[in-house]
Design a protein around this motif. Sequence first.
Motif, PDB file in Angstrom:
ATOM      1  N   TRP A 123       0.891  -1.204   0.435  1.00 54.40           N
ATOM      2  CA  TRP A 123       0.130  -0.052   0.049  1.00 54.40           C
ATOM      3  C   TRP A 123       1.020   1.126   0.007  1.00 54.40           C
ATOM      4  O   TRP A 123       0.787   2.202  -0.447  1.00 54.40           O
ATOM      5  N   GLU A 124       1.753   1.176   0.964  1.00 57.66           N
ATOM      6  CA  GLU A 124       2.695   2.512   0.687  1.00 57.66           C
ATOM      7  C   GLU A 124       3.327   2.616  -0.833  1.00 57.66           C
ATOM      8  O   GLU A 124       3.513   3.983  -1.379  1.00 57.66           O
ATOM      9  N   SER A 125       3.774   0.889  -1.645  1.00 56.68           N
ATOM     10  CA  SER A 125       4.219   1.764  -2.809  1.00 56.68           C
ATOM     11  C   SER A 125       3.391   1.792  -3.482  1.00 56.68           C
ATOM     12  O   SER A 125       4.351   3.162  -4.557  1.00 56.68           O
ATOM     13  N   LEU A 126       2.104   1.814  -3.698  1.00 59.27           N
ATOM     14  CA  LEU A 126       1.461   2.164  -4.370  1.00 59.27           C
ATOM     15  C   LEU A 126       1.354   3.692  -4.182  1.00 59.27           C
ATOM     16  O   LEU A 126       0.850   4.372  -5.350  1.00 59.27           O
ATOM     17  N   SER A 127       1.376   4.313  -3.240  1.00 56.43           N
ATOM     18  CA  SER A 127       0.565   5.318  -2.984  1.00 56.43           C
ATOM     19  C   SER A 127       1.948   6.660  -3.340  1.00 56.43           C
ATOM     20  O   SER A 127       1.470   7.573  -3.914  1.00 56.43           O
ATOM     21  N   GLU A 128       3.048   5.694  -2.846  1.00 56.58           N
ATOM     22  CA  GLU A 128       4.118   6.458  -3.071  1.00 56.58           C
ATOM     23  C   GLU A 128       4.369   6.309  -5.115  1.00 56.58           C
ATOM     24  O   GLU A 128       4.366   7.660  -5.683  1.00 56.58           O
ATOM     25  N   ILE A 129       3.621   6.003  -5.666  1.00 54.69           N
ATOM     26  CA  ILE A 129       4.487   5.398  -6.775  1.00 54.69           C
ATOM     27  C   ILE A 129       3.176   6.429  -7.852  1.00 54.69           C
ATOM     28  O   ILE A 129       2.541   7.578  -8.539  1.00 54.69           O
ATOM     29  N   LEU A 130       2.118   6.447  -6.973  1.00 59.25           N
ATOM     30  CA  LEU A 130       0.585   7.098  -7.540  1.00 59.25           C
ATOM     31  C   LEU A 130       0.984   9.245  -7.379  1.00 59.25           C
ATOM     32  O   LEU A 130       0.725   9.886  -8.308  1.00 59.25           O
ATOM     33  N   ASN A 131       1.979   9.203  -6.586  1.00 54.43           N
ATOM     34  CA  ASN A 131       2.414  11.133  -5.747  1.00 54.43           C
ATOM     35  C   ASN A 131       3.491  10.953  -7.355  1.00 54.43           C
ATOM     36  O   ASN A 131       4.029  12.297  -7.646  1.00 54.43           O
ATOM     37  N   GLU A 132       4.072   9.726  -7.306  1.00 54.51           N
ATOM     38  CA  GLU A 132       5.785  10.205  -7.940  1.00 54.51           C
ATOM     39  C   GLU A 132       5.302  10.207  -9.712  1.00 54.51           C
ATOM     40  O   GLU A 132       6.221  10.859 -10.286  1.00 54.51           O
ATOM     41  N   ILE A 133       4.644   9.778 -10.179  1.00 52.00           N
ATOM     42  CA  ILE A 133       4.599   9.239 -11.305  1.00 52.00           C
ATOM     43  C   ILE A 133       3.051   9.723 -11.709  1.00 52.00           C
ATOM     44  O   ILE A 133       1.798   8.983 -11.560  1.00 52.00           O
ATOM     45  N   PRO A 134       3.309  11.149 -12.118  1.00 47.93           N
ATOM     46  CA  PRO A 134       1.561  11.119 -12.238  1.00 47.93           C
ATOM     47  C   PRO A 134       0.670  11.066 -13.357  1.00 47.93           C
ATOM     48  O   PRO A 134      -0.612  10.766 -13.234  1.00 47.93           O
ATOM     49  N   ASP A 135       1.097   9.875 -14.502  1.00 49.22           N
ATOM     50  CA  ASP A 135      -0.430   9.010 -15.669  1.00 49.22           C
ATOM     51  C   ASP A 135      -0.705   8.697 -14.561  1.00 49.22           C
ATOM     52  O   ASP A 135      -1.519   7.316 -15.189  1.00 49.22           O
ATOM     53  N   PHE A 136       0.151   7.597 -13.725  1.00 49.52           N
ATOM     54  CA  PHE A 136      -0.311   6.398 -13.204  1.00 49.52           C
ATOM     55  C   PHE A 136      -2.051   6.133 -12.072  1.00 49.52           C
ATOM     56  O   PHE A 136      -2.356   5.056 -12.891  1.00 49.52           O
ATOM     57  N   LYS A 137      -2.261   7.270 -12.209  1.00 44.05           N
ATOM     58  CA  LYS A 137      -3.297   7.154 -11.429  1.00 44.05           C
ATOM     59  C   LYS A 137      -4.195   7.147 -13.002  1.00 44.05           C
ATOM     60  O   LYS A 137      -5.683   6.863 -12.286  1.00 44.05           O
ATOM     61  N   ASN A 138      -4.472   7.586 -13.669  1.00 46.13           N
ATOM     62  CA  ASN A 138      -4.857   7.524 -15.362  1.00 46.13           C
ATOM     63  C   ASN A 138      -5.089   5.594 -15.313  1.00 46.13           C
ATOM     64  O   ASN A 138      -6.018   5.373 -15.811  1.00 46.13           O
ATOM     65  N   TYR A 139      -4.411   4.728 -15.111  1.00 49.04           N
ATOM     66  CA  TYR A 139      -4.232   3.158 -15.617  1.00 49.04           C
ATOM     67  C   TYR A 139      -4.739   2.072 -13.973  1.00 49.04           C
ATOM     68  O   TYR A 139      -4.639   1.612 -14.779  1.00 49.04           O
TER      69      TYR A 139
END
Length: 440
Positions: A267-283
């Motif tokens: 959960w921590e990794s996914l949360s951080e990736i969402l903040n670090e890679i802007p387009d990640f949330k779209n996919y």
Amino acid sequence: MNSELKKVLIITYYWPPAGGPGVQRWLKFAKYLPEFGIQPIVYVPENPTYPIIDSQLLEELPENTIVLKQKIFEPYQFAAFFSGNKTKKISSGIIPNKKKQSFIDRFLLWIRGNLFVPDARFLWVNPSVKYLEKYIADHNIDTIITSGPPHSLHLIGLKLRNKLNLTWLADFRDPWTTIGYHKELKLSKFAAQKHKELELKVLNNANTIIVTSPSTKIEFQQITKRPVEVITNGFDDENTDVQTLDSRFSLAHIGSFLSERNPLILWESLSEILNEIPDFKNYFELKLIGTISQEIFDTIDSFGLTGYVNNIGYIPHSEAIEQQKKSQILLLIEINSENTKSIIPGKLFEYMISERPIIAIGPEGSDFATIIKKTNTGIFVNYNQKQQLKNEIVKYYFLYLDGILKSDPVNVQDYSRKRLTEKLSKLILKRNPIMKNDSL
């Protein structure tokens, strides 16, 4: 019944229409045993309390398998009048977090651990022995197999072996006193000792012990001189069509998601990736398929991931196979405990032939990490490797964007149900010497 086949009596609790991984092992063995000269006769309860039902599995029943049924009385049936939902969860292995346990939770766990020894099916032992003793004599059966958990079924084997001097194979799908949830049952000193004594009697009186992992073999070899053989769970060739992959970058967990399995580093990794890679949330999509603990949902929400969750819930096994072939990534999570290193989740083997990469998280030294490496079916990280986990998710994400995300498995046929059944058949057909029963 084909008189030319060797008859073997299989005593198991989980059988269709039961759902979940516990039913798959012996359903598939029964399917293939006749191909190796063995006629399976399966003994199951007539009116069991199954926490999960999958009626579609009834369609997979082997045509020539003889199924014997006798009524069972289970205390869970009575306890359900007081707290049906809590009883069902405890029965299925979902134990509430210690900090959130109510008085009823603690009371039910105490009863389960101290009054139901070794488990809530103990009242089925003596009636089963009485019925099977006559059936075995009438049908000239000289080999029986018991499968646990529930480990009460091994006590049926113990008593039958003592009475009839049969060849007895005791199959442990999970360990007994070292299984992860055992310590959560609030055992008294007397109850804990009783579990140990019963476990030792079974291990020292069965002709052969069958286990599902190398670590369990090592554990049992330290307390018994009886032969211990490893036959893992496996995969069957599923007749599902090729599935169109999810359009989103879906990470799917299929199966029960228990409170103790809560992977904070994921959960921590996914949360951080969402903040670090802007387009990640779209996919990104998190698919949860099966029975999920409320604590898992609460933790996901605390990391701001709820909006990405697709909670599908429990679905029939055939649909679960379709979902895993559609998903971009398959998640395999095991409890971070020394006692779970020997657990090889049954779904691993179906994951392996899905051609979807596996991300597995578990304690260092887990047996299933070795299998994933051997078969080149994904990656394994322990609970101290969050940065490696993040890196792997990001790597898979960019492969997904490029349209080339897949796995390239090798050596997977070692885990086919048919090949594993062949190994089992050799144990059944082996001429076991008459062995003196140890003290009962």
